[in-house]
Design a protein around this motif. Structure first.
Motif, short mmCIF file in Angstrom:
data_model
loop_
_atom_site.label_atom_id
_atom_site.label_comp_id
_atom_site.label_asym_id
_atom_site.label_seq_id
_atom_site.Cartn_x
_atom_site.Cartn_y
_atom_site.Cartn_z
N CYS A 18 38.84 57.08 8.15
CA CYS A 18 39.98 57.38 7.13
C CYS A 18 41.37 57.33 8.01
CB CYS A 18 39.61 58.66 6.65
SG CYS A 18 38.25 58.74 5.38
N GLY A 19 41.16 57.93 9.35
CA GLY A 19 42.19 58.02 10.40
C GLY A 19 42.58 56.70 10.73
N TYR A 20 41.72 55.75 10.74
CA TYR A 20 42.14 54.30 11.39
C TYR A 20 42.92 53.64 10.17
CZ TYR A 20 41.44 49.49 12.67
OH TYR A 20 41.54 48.12 12.95
N LEU A 21 42.11 53.83 9.09
CA LEU A 21 42.87 53.17 7.74
C LEU A 21 44.45 53.62 7.53
CD1 LEU A 21 39.93 52.97 5.41
CD2 LEU A 21 40.76 50.99 6.55
N ILE A 22 44.55 54.94 7.69
CA ILE A 22 45.87 55.61 7.53
C ILE A 22 46.82 55.10 8.57
CG2 ILE A 22 47.13 57.81 7.55
CD1 ILE A 22 44.75 59.11 6.43
N GLU A 23 46.42 54.97 9.77
CA GLU A 23 47.44 54.46 10.68
C GLU A 23 47.76 52.85 10.42
OE1 GLU A 23 47.31 57.36 14.68
OE2 GLU A 23 45.72 56.00 14.52
N LYS A 24 46.63 52.16 10.37
CA LYS A 24 46.76 50.64 10.21
C LYS A 24 47.19 50.25 9.07
CE LYS A 24 45.23 50.14 14.38
NZ LYS A 24 45.87 49.90 15.58
N ILE A 25 46.78 50.57 8.01
CA ILE A 25 47.28 50.21 6.61
C ILE A 25 48.60 50.86 5.99
CG2 ILE A 25 46.53 49.94 4.24
CD1 ILE A 25 43.82 49.60 4.95
N PHE A 26 48.53 52.24 6.23
CA PHE A 26 49.76 52.87 5.78
C PHE A 26 50.73 53.23 6.82
CE2 PHE A 26 46.17 54.31 2.84
CZ PHE A 26 46.91 54.02 1.51
N LYS A 27 50.53 52.83 7.87
CA LYS A 27 51.38 52.90 9.15
C LYS A 27 51.98 54.40 9.38
CE LYS A 27 51.23 48.53 9.82
NZ LYS A 27 50.14 47.74 10.71
N ILE A 28 51.10 55.43 9.11
CA ILE A 28 51.59 56.72 9.13
C ILE A 28 50.62 57.27 10.23
CG2 ILE A 28 51.58 58.99 8.14
CD1 ILE A 28 51.57 57.49 5.36
N LYS A 33 52.58 65.58 9.87
CA LYS A 33 52.03 66.17 8.94
C LYS A 33 51.78 65.62 7.76
CE LYS A 33 54.80 70.41 10.16
NZ LYS A 33 55.96 71.51 9.48
N LEU A 34 52.53 64.58 7.37
CA LEU A 34 51.84 63.69 6.32
C LEU A 34 50.58 62.98 6.44
CD1 LEU A 34 52.08 62.47 3.39
CD2 LEU A 34 53.63 60.76 4.36
N GLY A 35 50.68 62.19 7.81
CA GLY A 35 49.39 61.86 8.29
C GLY A 35 48.03 62.56 8.36
N GLY A 36 48.18 63.93 8.96
CA GLY A 36 46.93 64.77 8.92
C GLY A 36 46.60 65.13 7.57
N ALA A 37 47.59 65.57 6.88
CA ALA A 37 47.26 65.87 5.44
C ALA A 37 46.62 64.89 4.59
CB ALA A 37 48.45 66.33 4.68
N LEU A 38 46.89 63.61 4.83
CA LEU A 38 46.15 62.40 4.08
C LEU A 38 44.82 62.27 4.58
CD1 LEU A 38 49.05 59.66 3.69
CD2 LEU A 38 47.73 60.92 1.77
N GLN A 39 44.84 62.41 6.06
CA GLN A 39 43.24 62.15 6.59
C GLN A 39 42.40 63.15 6.20
OE1 GLN A 39 42.91 62.69 10.84
NE2 GLN A 39 41.23 61.32 10.94
N PHE A 40 43.00 64.57 6.08
CA PHE A 40 42.07 65.69 5.85
C PHE A 40 41.70 65.34 4.18
CE2 PHE A 40 41.31 69.76 3.70
CZ PHE A 40 40.85 70.68 4.60
N PHE A 41 42.66 64.91 3.35
CA PHE A 41 42.50 65.13 1.88
C PHE A 41 41.37 64.06 1.47
CE2 PHE A 41 43.20 63.31 -2.30
CZ PHE A 41 43.46 64.38 -3.04
N ILE A 42 41.60 62.64 2.19
CA ILE A 42 40.78 61.51 1.77
C ILE A 42 39.35 61.74 2.23
CG2 ILE A 42 40.29 59.21 2.25
CD1 ILE A 42 43.39 58.75 2.48
N TYR A 43 39.30 62.08 3.74
CA TYR A 43 37.93 62.41 4.21
C TYR A 43 37.13 63.60 3.55
CZ TYR A 43 34.88 64.76 7.80
OH TYR A 43 33.90 65.37 8.52
N ASP A 44 37.80 64.86 3.27
CA ASP A 44 37.14 65.73 2.72
C ASP A 44 36.67 65.42 1.30
OD1 ASP A 44 37.51 67.44 4.89
OD2 ASP A 44 37.80 69.11 3.76
#
Length: 328
Positions: A18-28, A33-44
């Motif tokens: 999830c973290g890899y996709l957020i950084e590579k695809i969404f470039k976040i 705070k946004l990136g951490g929240a997205l990772q938490f939300f998608i992963y959980d």
């Protein structure tokens, strides 16, 4: 080197993906705070639904061997502490929220089971189940998961025994006591029938819990990445003597089951909130949610409802403060 727990319960590999996709695809950046929240939300969200599907299917398949009629007969053979304990343990293998447990409570009560036994089941069923044991383990480890299950069963047994000793059957609505029970022989289910039953249970429970889970994960993501730690510590921190009481009161109007509260609990735990406070929140949400109390008020009279709420609330407060004191 990943352990079995990391791979199958905590699913750290999924978190990394999830973290890899957020950084590579969404470039976040995950540091934002946004990136951490997205990772938490998608992963959980993914982790809960994956584990939930596997666990509910397995439990429901086993449960297909124990229809309500058979369960009534088994529980009817035992009285006193033994009966209450068995009813509480039965609640641990029924993956229901509090509202879904009430129809079974009605069935057991109308079948003539002691009132205390049926209330032990009613308290235990939404509070503790095998799926929650494994899910809590994936968030907090086996030690805290086992503690949660044990204290939940104790609360269910003690609450049921007190209600039984007070002879509260007269405060159950008449229509519940007068329901006609017809327990005919059930045709043996084939393996395919049991598989279909388990699949349907998974579908039904997914429909019921998907919105609460998404809301819970969303709140958890905000707590984990957006709300400042000092704000959480002021309200629910270990230095606030009213933290357990506040957590219990906050939990009552929320409508969710154990699966929807876990992401919130995980986020609070990460902010340093005491385990007793977290247990109080989880238990109040699952055992005392307002919608379930409205449903329960239709089948029991006000005096018994007030007693039930009072007993469970007192039990939750005692458990919360006790575990904060011993600092597990």
């Amino acid at each position: 080197m990943f352990s079995v727990t990391d791979i199958f319960l905590k699913m750290t590999w999924l978190n990394n993906i999830c973290g890899y996709l957020i950084e590579k695809i969404f470039k976040i950046s995950l540091q934002s705070k946004l990136g951490g929240a997205l990772q938490f939300f998608i992963y959980d969200t993914l982790k809960i639904f994956i584990l939930l599907g596997i666990l509910i299917f397995s439990i429901s398949y086993i449960q297909s061997f124990f229809p309500p009629e058979r369960t009534k007969k088994i529980l009817g053979r035992f009285q006193g502490v033994t009966g209450n304990t068995l009813a509480a343990l039965l609640g641990t293998i029924t993956p229901f929220c509090s509202c879904s447990s009430i129809p079974l409570f009605i069935g057991f009560t109308s079948a003539g089971l002691p009132i205390g036994v049926t209330f032990s089941f009613l308290i235990s069923s939404p509070l503790v189940d095998l799926a929650s044991l494994l899910l809590i383990s994936s968030f907090f480890g086996f030690k805290i998961a086992i503690i949660y299950v044990v204290v939940g069963i104790i609360l269910a047994v003690v609450g049921g025994l007190i209600i039984d000793k007070m002879n509260m059957t007269k405060y159950v609505e008449e229509f519940v006591l007068n329901i006609e029970n017809i327990d005919g022989d059930r045709e043996s289910l084939s393996h395919r029938d049991r598989i279909n039953f388990a699949k349907n249970q998974v579908k039904d429970i997914f429909v019921k819990v998907r919105v609460p889970i998404l809301i819970g994960v969303g709140i958890g993501a905000l707590i984990h990445n957006v709300i400042p730690s000092h704000f959480i510590e002021t309200i629910l921190g270990k230095d606030n003597i009213f933290a357990v009481l506040i957590a219990t009161v906050i939990g009552i109007p929320m409508y969710a089951d154990i699966f929807g509260t876990l992401p919130i609990a995980e986020a609070l735990y990460g902010k340093g909130v005491g385990i007793g406070t977290i247990l109080a929140l989880m238990m109040s949400v699952t055992a005392l949610s307002f919608p379930s109390m409205v449903m329960l008020s239709k089948v029991i009279k006000p005096k018994l409802l007030i007693l039930y709420v009072s007993l469970v609330t007192c039990g939750i407060l005692i458990i919360g403060y006790l575990f904060n004191i011993i600092k597990i």
